[in-house]
Design an enzyme around this catalytic site. Structure first.
Site, PDB file in Angstrom:
ATOM      1  N   GLY A   1       0.838  -1.202   0.000  1.00 32.51           N
ATOM      2  CA  GLY A   1       0.000   0.000   0.000  1.00 32.51           C
ATOM      3  C   GLY A   1       0.863   1.239   0.000  1.00 32.51           C
ATOM      4  N   GLY A   2       0.230   2.400   0.018  1.00 33.62           N
ATOM      5  CA  GLY A   2       0.950   3.659   0.008  1.00 33.62           C
ATOM      6  C   GLY A   2       1.379   4.071   1.405  1.00 33.62           C
TER       7      GLY A   2
ATOM      8  CB  SER B   1      -2.106   3.029   2.915  1.00 40.99           C
ATOM      9  OG  SER B   1      -1.219   1.962   3.174  1.00 40.99           O
ATOM     10  N   GLY B   2      -2.327   2.612   6.334  1.00 41.64           N
ATOM     11  CA  GLY B   2      -2.841   1.662   7.320  1.00 41.64           C
ATOM     12  C   GLY B   2      -2.279   0.257   7.138  1.00 41.64           C
ATOM     13  CE  LYS B   3       3.012   0.389   3.920  1.00 42.30           C
ATOM     14  NZ  LYS B   3       2.824   1.847   4.134  1.00 42.30           N
TER      15      LYS B   3
ATOM     16  CG  HIS C   1       4.855   2.049  13.754  1.00 45.56           C
ATOM     17  ND1 HIS C   1       5.116   1.285  12.646  1.00 45.56           N
ATOM     18  CD2 HIS C   1       4.186   3.141  13.290  1.00 45.56           C
ATOM     19  CE1 HIS C   1       4.643   1.900  11.569  1.00 45.56           C
ATOM     20  NE2 HIS C   1       4.092   3.022  11.929  1.00 45.56           N
TER      21      HIS C   1
ATOM     22  CD  GLU D   1      16.541  -0.777  16.025  1.00 48.64           C
ATOM     23  OE1 GLU D   1      17.652  -0.578  15.475  1.00 48.64           O
ATOM     24  OE2 GLU D   1      15.995   0.055  16.768  1.00 48.64           O
TER      25      GLU D   1
ATOM     26  CG  ASP E   1       6.252  -2.143   9.293  1.00 50.37           C
ATOM     27  OD1 ASP E   1       6.533  -1.572   8.236  1.00 50.37           O
ATOM     28  OD2 ASP E   1       5.343  -1.766  10.067  1.00 50.37           O
TER      29      ASP E   1
END
Lengths: 177, 177, 177
Positions: B18-19, B22-24, B59, B71, B92
């Site tokens: 998604g952009g 966008s809530g991905k 996040h 990480e 992510d």
């Protein structure tokens, strides 16, 4: 289609999203006119330069004379409350409203949250047009990045409270919700 | 929904694209937590500046304390192998990993191919977040064009081996696969 | 799948849209080869620089030797009329054709309208590849904005006359029409 028309009167809040020149506005006009009553066009654009003036004139010519028109760069909640009880309201567009808020140094996050709280309580339908701006390369400057982030958060917020969400590509809607 | 949860345990590799904003990530978190076991968060981001630090902190606050965090800017295959046998792993995001590979002057194409070969052989689920960056105007500079091309090829590659692919717009997922 | 193949022969005009490196061309090749007859590849690109030459060579290598190839930077209507009666024609891509029209100072709007009128009257299938370029941040310069607007209008026009429209993300097609 009478049955589709009837069904749509139960959908109070509709969000139409898509890219530039994707046919969002035209789709939103069709959805708005499917509701009974005289449609209300709430423009968040102000005719500040020739490019914008030209675009506004073209949109107006396409819509025709039966629309009630209002220019509302900032105070959308007030405009939506004032136009309650008539036909459906088309707000075109939310990303420009966001720009206006940022330029006026208003608290955009608070205004988005407030509008999202008001929307489900309105009686007359609201059709909102917005832009997807986050599907390109990360912009170089921090201001554009901040705007892009704000637009994404705003779109998620309104999509969250909307009864229907459509994503328009090449004039064709995809149902997201 | 117990039946949906059960069904998902057979879906080992999920790609969420998604952009920007966008809530991905949120969608990917929901998908990850639907699997049994303690979820593992593999962040490809490093907190190199204040903007990134702020985003990482937000996040983390949203996810809550039950996640195991790592990480991993570069060595994803190693991290995925090391975390086998536990809960689902959320990576992510892949486009940032690609940036990290390019900055380290690693052979991104080889690393993408290698990861794509490893993914279907893993036992614990992997949920990958990635960005669509190719839907804007062609960037002026050659570096941005090269990055955009690499991201597109990477996304196609992972979508090809994924069991499920979702495209998120305004917080709402569309099923691609 | 014989039945799917048969059905496709009734679909004369197919538009495949998507972002850069989304897998549009590959998808369009698959769709083109599903039609009977020797496929025709109409390239709107000219090998003007090394980057473009490299891309053209890669596409050619992937397609293989059974394709008839033509380089048509501008006169698509003529090329489509001349190749009637054989296999399906793949035009890759429309946004580059639009760029060529703009650089040649042709009336792009008129050319798009003309092609849209011709397309439904052709006997042999046409598969067109195009790019979505309007889903990023508004470009800084007026020329890029004008191009983006033109591309959006063009895509809507061709989608309007197409029998089928697909939007490709990460190599995976979504059916729009």
């Amino acid at each position: 289609m009478i049955s589709a028309g009837r069904q749509e009167t139960f959908m109070a809040v509709i969000l139409i999203t898509g890219g530039a020149r994707s046919g969002k506005s035209r789709r939103a006009e069709t959805r708005t006119q499917a509701f009974p009553g005289r449609p209300v066009y709430i423009a968040t654009a102000e005719a500040l330069d020739a490019e914008m003036e030209d675009r506004i004139a073209k949109h107006r010519a396409r819509r025709g004379a039966d629309w009630i028109e209002r220019e509302v760069p900032l105070d959308l909640v007030q405009a939506l409350v004032e136009t309650e009880g008539g036909g459906a309201r088309l707000v075109d567009c939310m990303t420009l409203w966001l720009s206006n808020l940022l330029h006026s140094e208003r608290d955009w996050s608070r205004e988005v949250t407030h509008l999202a709280e008001v929307l489900p309580r309105l009686r007359s339908p609201v059709i909102m047009v917005t832009n997807e701006v986050g599907l390109g390369i990360v912009p170089d400057n921090a201001l554009a990045r901040a705007y892009r982030d704000a637009a994404g958060i705003m779109n998620q917020t309104f999509a969250g409270v909307a009864d229907e969400v459509e994503f328009v590509v090449a004039g064709l809607p995809m149902k997201l919700k």
